[in-house]
Design a protein around this motif. Structure first.
Motif, PDB file in Angstrom:
ATOM      1  N   PRO A   3      37.757 -11.777   1.224  1.00 30.79           N
ATOM      2  CA  PRO A   3      36.862 -12.922   1.003  1.00 30.79           C
ATOM      3  C   PRO A   3      37.122 -13.509  -0.389  1.00 30.79           C
ATOM      4  N   VAL A   4      37.490 -14.783  -0.412  1.00 23.62           N
ATOM      5  CA  VAL A   4      37.933 -15.412  -1.660  1.00 23.62           C
ATOM      6  C   VAL A   4      36.954 -16.500  -2.097  1.00 23.62           C
ATOM      7  N   TRP A   5      36.634 -16.474  -3.400  1.00 22.27           N
ATOM      8  CA  TRP A   5      35.873 -17.570  -4.013  1.00 22.27           C
ATOM      9  C   TRP A   5      36.616 -17.979  -5.281  1.00 22.27           C
ATOM     10  N   GLU A   6      37.063 -19.224  -5.324  1.00 23.74           N
ATOM     11  CA  GLU A   6      37.893 -19.711  -6.429  1.00 23.74           C
ATOM     12  C   GLU A   6      39.072 -18.758  -6.625  1.00 23.74           C
ATOM     13  N   ASP A   7      39.256 -18.155  -7.802  1.00 19.31           N
ATOM     14  CA  ASP A   7      40.420 -17.262  -7.945  1.00 19.31           C
ATOM     15  C   ASP A   7      40.031 -15.787  -7.785  1.00 19.31           C
ATOM     16  N   LYS A   8      38.861 -15.543  -7.206  1.00 13.54           N
ATOM     17  CA  LYS A   8      38.357 -14.157  -7.144  1.00 13.54           C
ATOM     18  C   LYS A   8      38.207 -13.639  -5.712  1.00 13.54           C
ATOM     19  N   VAL A   9      38.273 -12.314  -5.620  1.00 13.12           N
ATOM     20  CA  VAL A   9      38.144 -11.632  -4.329  1.00 13.12           C
ATOM     21  C   VAL A   9      36.905 -10.740  -4.363  1.00 13.12           C
TER      22      VAL A   9
END
Lengths: 179, 179
Positions: free
Chosen positions: A45-51
């Protein structure tokens, strides 16, 4: 298996006619009970450059970090299973993008199917199977505290492909021989 | 399930603590018996411009044509299962190329995984689950006599992609509601 799930009689391990493997056979009600590998479906699950990762609250590997994933249930699709597990373990709503990584673990009869997915909003909370749930950028990933080789590999593939600018479906066999 | 496969006591259908679905639970030996979807692995075996199909000798859909495919076993990978089924049903030795089509059939708890594959030599023979085994060019495919929608779709995808000059992984949900 010791007893027939249908009729309760004792089962025998034997090779049915026309078959070439031992099965749990009930000679009382004439039924054969097959055992098959199980699918574990999950997400990156990705949000912007984060997992988004979850810290496991249950065995095995309690206290270690994992992508949200779990056993696929009857009456759902692999994508629905991946989305459901992400909601249950990480309290996060995702949209799946594509099947990204397939892992075969024949020594434990498991097939992992991991989907790339996008968080619809940066909201999440630990489900009952998670002690903590957090977004990690690549340099924050707790590489030494990941729960399973499948999770390490999924993340390694993901960050490599992201750096390269294109995502390629990966199929990996993780073969271990039981002692 | 009526009886516990472990201890032979009667099971009950109930929702275990911390779960949200009914399971077969044994309160005598305190075990929960999960049921999960099964994987069917198979091949599109190709020789030159032709595809190898088998005429089913067994129910369901006896007498209809299918790609070689069957239930994945414990202790093998999805690719090994696809290769084994092709050998068992069509007497053919193949090399898999890539996972090509994934089908979810949630109404019957099945996940199909179909691999593109190459026959190593144009030799084949019907296994005990096949009445006939033959190579078909695209215009010879018995479209009206295919055993399952998954086989029709796999072949449609294959010939379309071959005409287009590139093969794309396909994921398809075949959803039917039981009456």
């Amino acid at each position: 298996m010791n007893f027939c799930p249908q009729c309760g009689s004792e089962t025998e391990l034997s090779v049915p006619e026309g078959d070439n493997r031992e099965r749990d056979v009930c000679y009382s009600c004439d039924s054969i009970h097959y055992q098959n590998p199980r699918i574990i479906a999950g997400c990156i699950p990705v949000w912007e450059d984060k997992v988004l990762l979850c810290k496991r609250a249950i065995s095995p590997r309690k206290g270690y970090w994992t992508l949200p994933a779990g056993f696929m249930e009857l009456a759902e699709t692999t994508e629905q299973a991946a989305i459901r597990e992400t909601l249950e373990e990480a309290g996060a709503v995702v949209k799946t993008e594509s099947l990204y990584a397939l892992f075969n673990l024949p020594h434990i009869g498991q097939v992992y199917m991991i989907y790339r997915s996008a968080l619809l909003k940066p909201e999440f909370e630990s489900g009952i199977e998670s002690l903590d749930t957090r977004l990690f950028s690549e340099d924050e990933i707790p590489w030494d505290d990941l729960a399973f080789p499948t999770m390490r590999l999924s993340l390694e593939y993901y960050f490599k492909d992201r750096a390269d600018g294109s995502f390629t479906f990966r199929s990996t066999d993780i073969v271990k021989h039981r002692p």
